[in-house]
Enzyme design. Sequence first.
Site, PDB file in Angstrom:
ATOM      1  N   THR A  14       0.819  -1.210   0.000  1.00 32.92           N
ATOM      2  CA  THR A  14       0.000   0.000   0.000  1.00 32.92           C
ATOM      3  C   THR A  14       0.853   1.261   0.000  1.00 32.92           C
ATOM      4  OG1 THR A  14      -1.905  -1.034   1.037  1.00 32.92           O
ATOM      5  CG2 THR A  14      -1.613   1.306   1.469  1.00 32.92           C
ATOM      6  N   THR A  86       1.531  -4.426   4.374  1.00 33.19           N
ATOM      7  CA  THR A  86       1.330  -4.782   5.780  1.00 33.19           C
ATOM      8  C   THR A  86       0.822  -6.208   5.974  1.00 33.19           C
ATOM      9  OG1 THR A  86      -0.930  -3.929   5.702  1.00 33.19           O
ATOM     10  CG2 THR A  86       0.790  -2.409   6.452  1.00 33.19           C
ATOM     11  N   ASP A  87       0.243  -6.783   4.891  1.00 32.63           N
ATOM     12  CA  ASP A  87      -0.484  -8.046   5.084  1.00 32.63           C
ATOM     13  C   ASP A  87       0.377  -9.180   5.631  1.00 32.63           C
ATOM     14  OD1 ASP A  87      -2.730  -6.785   4.181  1.00 32.63           O
ATOM     15  OD2 ASP A  87      -2.770  -7.735   2.218  1.00 32.63           O
TER      16      ASP A  87
HETATM   17  N1  ASP Z   1      -2.477  -5.595   0.443  1.00 36.17           N
HETATM   18  C1  ASP Z   1      -1.475  -4.674   0.881  1.00 36.17           C
HETATM   19  C2  ASP Z   1      -0.175  -5.419   1.007  1.00 36.17           C
HETATM   20  O1  ASP Z   1       0.046  -6.121   1.975  1.00 36.17           O
HETATM   21  C3  ASP Z   1      -1.890  -4.074   2.154  1.00 36.17           C
HETATM   22  C4  ASP Z   1      -0.954  -3.079   2.737  1.00 36.17           C
HETATM   23  O2  ASP Z   1       0.132  -2.834   2.275  1.00 36.17           O
HETATM   24  O3  ASP Z   1      -1.356  -2.511   3.763  1.00 36.17           O
HETATM   25  O4  ASP Z   1       0.626  -5.309   0.131  1.00 36.17           O
END
Ligand code: ASP
Length: 338
Positions: A14, A86-87
């Site tokens: 993200t 973050t995932d």
């Molecule tokens: N789907 C994203 C990822 O993990 C979510 C994020 O970055 O917060 O790449």
Amino acid sequence: MSRLRVHVLALGGTIATRPDAGGVMQMGAGADDLVAAVPLLKELADIEAETVSRVGSHSLSFDDIHAVAGKIAATAADAVIVTQGTDTLEETGFLLDLLVKRDIPVIVTAAMRNPALTSADGPGNLLAAVRVAGDPWIRRHTRSLGVMAVMLDEVHAVADVIKAHPTRIDAFASPQTGPIAALVEDRVVPLGLPVRDAIEVARQALDKVSGEARPVALLWMGLDEPGGLIEAILAAPDRLGYRGVVVAAMGGGHVPERLAPLAGRLAAALPTVVAARAGGGPLLRHTYGGASSEIALLEAGLIWGGRLHPLKARVLLETCLRAGLDRAAIARVFAAWG
Ligand code: ASP
């Protein structure tokens, strides 16, 4: 130390998204873009920005993170910051902690709110990560701190941090320990050093991690689980391609009673680690009786995952299997987690 040199490795996530014509966020920004978005960084450090990939962290692989560990091993910088989604940050960061043996700060950071939103947190998290990388207390204790996650002005040990909410800006927490430091104004306020004896045991055992992936299944126990997936793994001659299993067990290390024979057969077929579905936390060893209690499962040969979250137990088991550890050696690595 002379001027701080920071190597930023951007993987995607993200923090690196941009809106397309329809306003949908797509991967796009590279390391240069992330650094350019925070002009203050230039005053704090010399930054080497390297784009490794532009993918969501849900699509990262163990091999990708082994490659990142190789870059960290080779860097000439005084600190490394990995930006990603973050995932899976709690897993990738933990894997880096197992693999990286450099005495320089290694920090993973990300964003919960994308760049098109008001109060996007990516730039602030990157700035905080650079401040943490240059902080004297952090640099003095690098070896004791291990790989860190910096999110929303908190510094977490990656071995303890989890993503505890899918969307909130304060999604990251270390439920068992709390953060190891906080960033206040422009300074790091230390709160405590992480307990790293178990990581050191793992690192010593994992001296030679080969390149070959060893898939590990994660089986989450729920009320009245019938065990069909365990039966499918046992029935398949190739074990469905899995080389190990993590069972996210109920309470202090329990599964439904009717699964007891299956759990024993699974442990005989593949290294099978038990971790607490409650989100980690030390398991019991000798409190409850019964066919599928912790006492029975330990006797049946299941490996106790200690305080590790099931996701981190899965990362550790994959890494142990890559390193060619046998069941007894794997059990010793996990036993260090309490
Ligand atoms: N789907 C994203 C990822 O993990 C979510 C994020 O970055 O917060 O790449």
